[in-house]
Design an enzyme around this catalytic site. Structure first.
Site, mmCIF file in Angstrom:
data_model
loop_
_atom_site.group_PDB
_atom_site.id
_atom_site.type_symbol
_atom_site.label_atom_id
_atom_site.label_comp_id
_atom_site.label_asym_id
_atom_site.label_seq_id
_atom_site.Cartn_x
_atom_site.Cartn_y
_atom_site.Cartn_z
ATOM 1 N N CYS A 170 0.847 -1.195 0.000
ATOM 2 C CA CYS A 170 0.000 0.000 0.000
ATOM 3 C C CYS A 170 0.880 1.241 0.000
ATOM 4 O O CYS A 170 0.594 2.233 -0.666
ATOM 5 C CB CYS A 170 -0.897 0.025 1.229
ATOM 6 S SG CYS A 170 -1.870 -1.450 1.459
ATOM 7 N N CYS A 225 2.388 3.123 -3.341
ATOM 8 C CA CYS A 225 1.639 4.179 -4.022
ATOM 9 C C CYS A 225 1.254 5.304 -3.069
ATOM 10 O O CYS A 225 1.393 6.473 -3.378
ATOM 11 C CB CYS A 225 0.365 3.622 -4.652
ATOM 12 S SG CYS A 225 0.639 2.334 -5.862
ATOM 13 N N HIS A 226 0.724 4.928 -1.910
ATOM 14 C CA HIS A 226 0.121 5.927 -1.018
ATOM 15 C C HIS A 226 1.115 6.525 -0.021
ATOM 16 O O HIS A 226 0.735 7.400 0.750
ATOM 17 C CB HIS A 226 -1.030 5.302 -0.221
ATOM 18 C CG HIS A 226 -2.140 4.787 -1.084
ATOM 19 N ND1 HIS A 226 -3.027 5.604 -1.737
ATOM 20 C CD2 HIS A 226 -2.510 3.527 -1.398
ATOM 21 C CE1 HIS A 226 -3.895 4.869 -2.411
ATOM 22 N NE2 HIS A 226 -3.605 3.603 -2.222
ATOM 23 N N ARG A 258 -22.121 -5.743 12.472
ATOM 24 C CA ARG A 258 -23.078 -5.136 13.407
ATOM 25 C C ARG A 258 -24.474 -5.116 12.787
ATOM 26 O O ARG A 258 -25.464 -5.366 13.459
ATOM 27 C CB ARG A 258 -22.576 -3.727 13.740
ATOM 28 C CG ARG A 258 -23.367 -2.905 14.729
ATOM 29 C CD ARG A 258 -23.491 -3.550 16.049
ATOM 30 N NE ARG A 258 -24.855 -4.035 16.189
ATOM 31 C CZ ARG A 258 -25.525 -4.138 17.325
ATOM 32 N NH1 ARG A 258 -24.957 -3.850 18.463
ATOM 33 N NH2 ARG A 258 -26.755 -4.545 17.352
ATOM 34 N N CYS A 305 -28.087 -6.776 14.190
ATOM 35 C CA CYS A 305 -29.384 -6.111 14.289
ATOM 36 C C CYS A 305 -30.440 -6.910 13.528
ATOM 37 O O CYS A 305 -31.553 -7.095 14.014
ATOM 38 C CB CYS A 305 -29.316 -4.685 13.742
ATOM 39 S SG CYS A 305 -29.011 -3.431 15.012
ATOM 40 N N CYS A 308 -36.044 1.787 16.571
ATOM 41 C CA CYS A 308 -35.135 1.758 17.725
ATOM 42 C C CYS A 308 -34.236 2.985 17.735
ATOM 43 O O CYS A 308 -34.167 3.707 18.728
ATOM 44 C CB CYS A 308 -34.244 0.510 17.688
ATOM 45 S SG CYS A 308 -35.079 -0.990 18.203
ATOM 46 N N HIS A 309 -33.532 3.221 16.641
ATOM 47 C CA HIS A 309 -32.400 4.146 16.678
ATOM 48 C C HIS A 309 -32.782 5.603 16.447
ATOM 49 O O HIS A 309 -31.966 6.491 16.672
ATOM 50 C CB HIS A 309 -31.335 3.689 15.682
ATOM 51 C CG HIS A 309 -30.794 2.326 15.997
ATOM 52 N ND1 HIS A 309 -30.079 2.066 17.135
ATOM 53 C CD2 HIS A 309 -30.900 1.149 15.357
ATOM 54 C CE1 HIS A 309 -29.748 0.786 17.163
ATOM 55 N NE2 HIS A 309 -30.242 0.207 16.100
ATOM 56 N N CYS A 335 -8.179 -2.050 -4.773
ATOM 57 C CA CYS A 335 -6.757 -1.738 -4.898
ATOM 58 C C CYS A 335 -5.950 -3.022 -5.040
ATOM 59 O O CYS A 335 -5.025 -3.092 -5.841
ATOM 60 C CB CYS A 335 -6.275 -0.968 -3.668
ATOM 61 S SG CYS A 335 -5.944 0.774 -3.978
ATOM 62 N N CYS A 339 -35.151 -0.040 11.418
ATOM 63 C CA CYS A 339 -34.002 0.528 12.122
ATOM 64 C C CYS A 339 -34.433 1.775 12.885
ATOM 65 O O CYS A 339 -34.044 2.017 14.027
ATOM 66 C CB CYS A 339 -32.898 0.927 11.140
ATOM 67 S SG CYS A 339 -32.409 -0.338 9.976
#
Lengths: 217, 106
Positions: free
Chosen positions: A32, A35-36, A174, A178, A136-137, A70, A133
């Site tokens: 990586c 290039c970066h 995650r 849910c 609840c959130h 990449c 979703c």
């Protein structure tokens, strides 16, 4: 626990990501860093703009997807499996470079379609529990679900170290938690639906500082 | 196996310094079944030794009650400049190590 870099177990993944960043891979013999260069400069602020459209394929990609693109295009090596230790470590390392910077997602003509689909999924009742979703959130955050406080459902700290998992995990893991909770069909991590939802959540969390690697219960 | 060791870089002679180590390890208890109901074999870091200039200053024997990615913290008295070296081995026979340099003045 999260703000102390030593106590934060997620930093182990960041440290591993730093090693992977320097390690050449594949037929091209590039790492990586080839290039970066230094991630602390090249990758600073990058995570605030993801998920973003990939101009080459006109697809929505998150940081995990970008790393794998990449690997395919520049390193000529097979993709990391989603949720693999290596991909989590590299993603955490890249996102960590933007820690403290606000999420900055703009919805334009290119990603509007994905954004709308993500918002639909967020607000759609799903599963045997028939919950969205948002129920609840958005409507019940701060209240209790058994002993747990319901979160506002922001994705600005991922990949996180979750104490329940005793491991690091991605936002898509995650999501699957849910979905399992509302007894809905489990979508695979890295699926198009999850990417759309990730874009909507990033837009919803705009302005919040990135916390990667977060520590959650 | 990846680990992060955190010690003060410099200390005065006689100073009490904290030494901390975090190791990335699943610390599998041996009690959990996998998705097919088979028992996952126990795999924990069963012994960890820390040496300061070749002298053993700390030893831990861990069991299945220790959480994944264990962190340990203890104290020692800075005496002279040198290496603090950790070595550990888990039930699968995999060994790991990490070192940190300490400069003592005065």
């Amino acid at each position: 626990m999260q703000s102390d870099d030593f106590s934060n177990p997620g930093m182990l993944w960041v440290a591993r990501g730093e090693k992977l960043w320097m390690t050449p891979a594949g037929g091209s013999g590039k790492s990586c860093a080839t290039c970066h260069t230094e991630a602390s400069q090249g990758m600073k602020g990058v995570a605030t703009r993801y998920p973003a459209m990939d101009p080459g394929s006109a697809r929505l990609v998150n940081i995990e997807g970008r790393i794998n693109l990449c690997r395919a295009r520049h390193q000529q090596v097979e993709a990391f499996q989603y949720e693999s230790e290596e991909l989590l470590a590299l993603t955490a390392y890249v996102a960590h470079q933007s820690r403290g910077m606000p999420v900055k997602i703009e919805i334009d003509a290119q990603n509007r379609r994905h954004f709308d689909r993500g918002r639909d999924l967020y607000n759609r009742r799903i599963g045997q529990m028939n919950l969205s979703c948002a129920q609840c959130h958005d409507q019940n955050w701060g209240k209790k679900l058994l002993t747990d406080t319901i979160s506002q459902g922001h994705g600005n700290a991922y990949p996180i170290y979750r104490l329940e998992w005793q491991n690091a995990g991605s936002l898509h893991r995650r999501f699957r938690n849910c979905l399992y909770g509302v007894r809905a069909e489990l979508l695979p991590a890295g699926s198009a639906e999850f990417l759309d939802l990730e874009l909507f959540l990033a837009w919803r969390a705009r302005g919040l500082p990135l916390e990667t690697p977060g520590v959650r219960r | 196996m990846l680990a992060i060791v955190l010690i003060p870089r410099e200390a005065r002679r006689g100073e009490i310094i904290p030494i901390r180590i975090a190791i990335q390890h699943p610390m599998e208890t041996g009690f959990r079944p996998d998705n097919f109901g088979r028992r996952i074999p126990k795999n924990v870091i069963n012994s960890l030794v820390c040496r300061y200039n070749g002298v053993e200053i700390f030893r831990a024997e861990m069991g299945s009650g220790i959480a994944a990615n264990p962190q340990l913290q203890f104290y020692t008295v800075a005496q002279k400049s040198g290496d603090i070296i950790f070595e550990w081995v888990d039930d699968a026979g995999q060994a790991g190590g990490e070192r940190a340099a300490l400069t003592v003045s005065g």
